[in-house]
Design a protein around this motif. Sequence first.
Motif, mmCIF file in Angstrom:
data_model
loop_
_atom_site.group_PDB
_atom_site.id
_atom_site.type_symbol
_atom_site.label_atom_id
_atom_site.label_comp_id
_atom_site.label_asym_id
_atom_site.label_seq_id
_atom_site.Cartn_x
_atom_site.Cartn_y
_atom_site.Cartn_z
ATOM 1 N N ASN A 139 5.087 -3.905 0.964
ATOM 2 C CA ASN A 139 6.414 -4.122 0.381
ATOM 3 C C ASN A 139 6.351 -5.092 -0.806
ATOM 4 O O ASN A 139 7.139 -4.991 -1.748
ATOM 5 N N GLN A 140 5.433 -6.023 -0.752
ATOM 6 C CA GLN A 140 5.287 -6.987 -1.843
ATOM 7 C C GLN A 140 4.505 -6.417 -3.026
ATOM 8 O O GLN A 140 4.375 -7.079 -4.058
ATOM 9 N N GLY A 141 3.995 -5.199 -2.910
ATOM 10 C CA GLY A 141 3.292 -4.539 -4.007
ATOM 11 C C GLY A 141 1.873 -5.003 -4.200
ATOM 12 O O GLY A 141 1.286 -4.773 -5.265
ATOM 13 N N ILE A 142 1.304 -5.623 -3.179
ATOM 14 C CA ILE A 142 -0.055 -6.126 -3.320
ATOM 15 C C ILE A 142 -1.058 -5.003 -3.574
ATOM 16 O O ILE A 142 -2.063 -5.193 -4.280
ATOM 17 N N TYR A 143 -0.771 -3.824 -3.036
ATOM 18 C CA TYR A 143 -1.711 -2.712 -3.186
ATOM 19 C C TYR A 143 -1.301 -1.753 -4.304
ATOM 20 O O TYR A 143 -1.914 -0.696 -4.457
ATOM 21 N N SER A 144 -0.263 -2.101 -5.051
ATOM 22 C CA SER A 144 0.166 -1.266 -6.192
ATOM 23 C C SER A 144 -0.611 -1.677 -7.440
ATOM 24 O O SER A 144 -0.077 -2.295 -8.377
ATOM 25 N N LYS A 145 -1.871 -1.394 -7.422
ATOM 26 C CA LYS A 145 -2.754 -1.762 -8.536
ATOM 27 C C LYS A 145 -3.967 -0.858 -8.485
ATOM 28 O O LYS A 145 -4.248 -0.216 -7.456
ATOM 29 N N PRO A 146 -4.692 -0.785 -9.601
ATOM 30 C CA PRO A 146 -5.927 0.015 -9.586
ATOM 31 C C PRO A 146 -6.869 -0.507 -8.492
ATOM 32 O O PRO A 146 -7.089 -1.709 -8.368
ATOM 33 N N GLY A 147 -7.381 0.411 -7.673
ATOM 34 C CA GLY A 147 -8.250 0.022 -6.560
ATOM 35 C C GLY A 147 -7.483 -0.416 -5.339
ATOM 36 O O GLY A 147 -8.085 -0.750 -4.307
ATOM 37 N N GLY A 148 -6.160 -0.411 -5.412
ATOM 38 C CA GLY A 148 -5.340 -0.850 -4.273
ATOM 39 C C GLY A 148 -5.483 0.061 -3.072
ATOM 40 O O GLY A 148 -5.435 -0.390 -1.931
ATOM 41 N N TYR A 149 -5.669 1.362 -3.314
ATOM 42 C CA TYR A 149 -5.810 2.315 -2.209
ATOM 43 C C TYR A 149 -7.058 2.001 -1.395
ATOM 44 O O TYR A 149 -7.023 2.013 -0.154
ATOM 45 N N ARG A 150 -8.169 1.713 -2.095
ATOM 46 C CA ARG A 150 -9.397 1.375 -1.384
ATOM 47 C C ARG A 150 -9.213 0.104 -0.549
ATOM 48 O O ARG A 150 -9.628 0.030 0.600
ATOM 49 N N LEU A 151 -8.558 -0.890 -1.137
ATOM 50 C CA LEU A 151 -8.289 -2.121 -0.388
ATOM 51 C C LEU A 151 -7.381 -1.858 0.807
ATOM 52 O O LEU A 151 -7.566 -2.426 1.897
ATOM 53 N N TYR A 152 -6.390 -0.990 0.593
ATOM 54 C CA TYR A 152 -5.446 -0.633 1.667
ATOM 55 C C TYR A 152 -6.175 0.060 2.820
ATOM 56 O O TYR A 152 -5.974 -0.282 3.996
ATOM 57 N N ILE A 153 -7.047 1.009 2.494
ATOM 58 C CA ILE A 153 -7.795 1.728 3.527
ATOM 59 C C ILE A 153 -8.733 0.785 4.265
ATOM 60 O O ILE A 153 -8.867 0.827 5.501
ATOM 61 N N GLN A 154 -9.397 -0.092 3.542
ATOM 62 C CA GLN A 154 -10.289 -1.072 4.178
ATOM 63 C C GLN A 154 -9.511 -1.957 5.144
ATOM 64 O O GLN A 154 -9.970 -2.243 6.266
ATOM 65 N N LYS A 155 -8.338 -2.390 4.716
ATOM 66 C CA LYS A 155 -7.504 -3.241 5.575
ATOM 67 C C LYS A 155 -7.041 -2.465 6.810
ATOM 68 O O LYS A 155 -7.049 -2.984 7.925
ATOM 69 N N MET A 156 -6.670 -1.199 6.594
ATOM 70 C CA MET A 156 -6.251 -0.354 7.716
ATOM 71 C C MET A 156 -7.376 -0.207 8.736
ATOM 72 O O MET A 156 -7.143 -0.287 9.953
ATOM 73 N N GLU A 157 -8.586 0.005 8.293
ATOM 74 C CA GLU A 157 -9.716 0.169 9.197
ATOM 75 C C GLU A 157 -9.974 -1.108 9.985
ATOM 76 O O GLU A 157 -10.269 -1.059 11.192
ATOM 77 N N ARG A 158 -9.873 -2.255 9.344
ATOM 78 C CA ARG A 158 -10.055 -3.523 10.056
ATOM 79 C C ARG A 158 -8.971 -3.711 11.119
ATOM 80 O O ARG A 158 -9.248 -4.146 12.239
ATOM 81 N N LEU A 159 -7.735 -3.371 10.746
ATOM 82 C CA LEU A 159 -6.628 -3.531 11.695
ATOM 83 C C LEU A 159 -6.744 -2.545 12.858
ATOM 84 O O LEU A 159 -6.409 -2.872 13.998
ATOM 85 N N LYS A 160 -7.206 -1.320 12.580
ATOM 86 C CA LYS A 160 -7.426 -0.351 13.647
ATOM 87 C C LYS A 160 -8.483 -0.860 14.621
ATOM 88 O O LYS A 160 -8.342 -0.720 15.845
ATOM 89 N N LYS A 161 -9.518 -1.475 14.075
ATOM 90 C CA LYS A 161 -10.559 -2.047 14.924
ATOM 91 C C LYS A 161 -9.977 -3.157 15.799
ATOM 92 O O LYS A 161 -10.280 -3.250 16.995
ATOM 93 N N ASN A 162 -9.123 -3.991 15.213
ATOM 94 C CA ASN A 162 -8.454 -5.049 15.990
ATOM 95 C C ASN A 162 -7.597 -4.449 17.099
ATOM 96 O O ASN A 162 -7.562 -4.958 18.227
ATOM 97 N N TYR A 163 -6.909 -3.363 16.785
ATOM 98 C CA TYR A 163 -6.045 -2.683 17.766
ATOM 99 C C TYR A 163 -6.877 -2.147 18.930
ATOM 100 O O TYR A 163 -6.519 -2.318 20.101
ATOM 101 N N TYR A 164 -7.997 -1.496 18.619
ATOM 102 C CA TYR A 164 -8.849 -0.939 19.674
ATOM 103 C C TYR A 164 -9.416 -2.028 20.575
ATOM 104 O O TYR A 164 -9.695 -1.780 21.749
ATOM 105 N N GLN A 165 -9.605 -3.224 20.021
ATOM 106 C CA GLN A 165 -10.183 -4.308 20.809
ATOM 107 C C GLN A 165 -9.176 -4.964 21.747
ATOM 108 O O GLN A 165 -9.574 -5.698 22.662
ATOM 109 N N GLU A 166 -7.891 -4.698 21.547
ATOM 110 C CA GLU A 166 -6.869 -5.283 22.426
ATOM 111 C C GLU A 166 -6.951 -4.640 23.818
ATOM 112 O O GLU A 166 -7.041 -3.415 23.936
ATOM 113 N N PRO A 167 -6.909 -5.442 24.916
ATOM 114 C CA PRO A 167 -7.014 -4.877 26.273
ATOM 115 C C PRO A 167 -5.676 -4.332 26.770
ATOM 116 O O PRO A 167 -4.622 -4.615 26.225
#
Length: 575
Positions: free
Chosen positions: A421-449
């Motif tokens: 919402n703050q537009g942090i990923y609205s920049k060149p290369g933002g999609y790659r950063l967004y996907i990387q962040k999503m993958e890290r968060l998914k990993k965090n989610y899977y680790q939750e018991p």
Amino acid sequence: MASEIHMPGPMCLIENINEQLMINQEALKILSAITQPVVVVAIVGLYRTGKSYLMNKLAGKKHGFSVGSTVQSHTKGIWMWCMPHPEKSNLTLVLLDTEGLGDVEKVDKKNDTQVFALAMLLSSIFVYNTMNKIDQEAIDLLHKVTELTNLLRERSSSDLDEVADSADFVSSFPDLVWTLRDFFLELEIDEQVITADEYLENSLRPKQGTDQTVQNFNLPRLCIQKFFPMKKCFIFELPSHQKKLAQLETLRDDELDPEFVQQVAEFCSYIFSHSKIKALPGDIKVNGPRLESLMLTYVNAINSGDLPCMENAVLALAQIENSAAVQKAIAHYDQQMGQKVQLPTETLQELLDLHRATEREAIEVFMKSSFKDVDQKFQKDLVTQLEAKQEDFCKQNLQASWDRCSALLQGIFGPLEEEVNQGIYSKPGGYRLYIQKMERLKKNYYQEPRKGIQAEETLQKYLMSKESVSDAILQTDLILTAKEKELEEARMKAEAAQAEAQKLEEIRRQNQLMMEQRERLHQEQVRQMERDRANWLAEQQRAQERKIQEEAKRLEERLKAENRRLQKTLRRLFR
């Protein structure tokens, strides 16, 4: 009822009001509190024959059950006295004193039979109290009540032998204790001394023969023998002089006939030592609540004009206890599942295993508390309810898993959504950063018991809901990247031109420096040559001067030598 607590005195259990049986609710409360198996001793006999006196002796009291001294019947209905068993701490003794039979004030003699039958149905030891001797009238009265085709039917059958041969039914019938009061006969047969028990057996022995008279004689005896396999007989002498009998309750033992005192003691000792627990067909032990249920069923049947049927009473009791057993099992299941299950479970199998283990426990609880569950009706109902509870737990598990995963997703991916919402990923290369962040968060989610069985589905639904956001970030990234590429190319061209100019300038500057350096080197060489020449000239001069000095020195040495020679010559000349 706890073993150390008992009633201070008897209480009317069943009132006989206008020859209608009415149950005392206060007495029912006492019965319902007795959790121990009960030994129920009931006494029946003609009125004014000392039944209440014997029951007071069993209670260990001089006073309690009303002992009358007039021609009028004193005890009405059935009175109850509950107390700890004097010899067996795990049992409760229930004494039932009944109103006397043959009361001349009664209009309907059928009421006598009802009280008689009720006492027999409720008791585990049935004391039949008669006067003087065993006669045909007493036998007929006992047979009338025990006759299977009339009042005491275990099941709908008119076949005496079919029911009589039922071991279950016989085991549920009380032991018979026949008491003969004011006995005056000699215990002899054919001039042989016999015991009271032998007297009873002889009185109940059928005769040989097949004619109708013999059959009529034998029928009540056969019936009594079949349904009272355990029989005992006690004889009692006259307690005291006839004039004192009116005050029998107040007399001390030393004022009574010693034989009578001993006989009463033997009677009480036998009752206590041969205590038979009240049981139903199937060796089902009766406690207070079960005795209460039996009594309610019998009294309701009698008051409605029906015959009190043991089968119906057992079925009614089974209905009550099996329903209670089902509820007890359900309560156990609910309690155990509430303690063991932590929703959501990681897998469905984990929940099903807990359910099956607790279901087995619940069925065991039911089996321990149930009896006569015909066709397993109540057990099937329990299983049906448990299956419904399993289904409900599965639904709860799904919902708990969904709620847990939704909360986790919100907590884990919420900050990422805020960054979007703050537009942090609205920049060149933002999609790659967004996907990387999503993958890290998914990993965090899977680790939750303890996410439960909805973990993957909830995540995928969340990711699908964010596909439009991901696509928007990608498109923005592509557009901005293209523009950035154009700018980069222009920048690179400008930088290349600038670099070329700088290179040329650098070459010019280097050439200038080289020329200057060459000039400086030339000048330095000239100066060095001049310095070298000056140094050479100076060295030549110094060499010349040294040569002159050396020559002068040699001349001076020659002069000195010549002078010394001349002096030597002069010295020789002047000598």
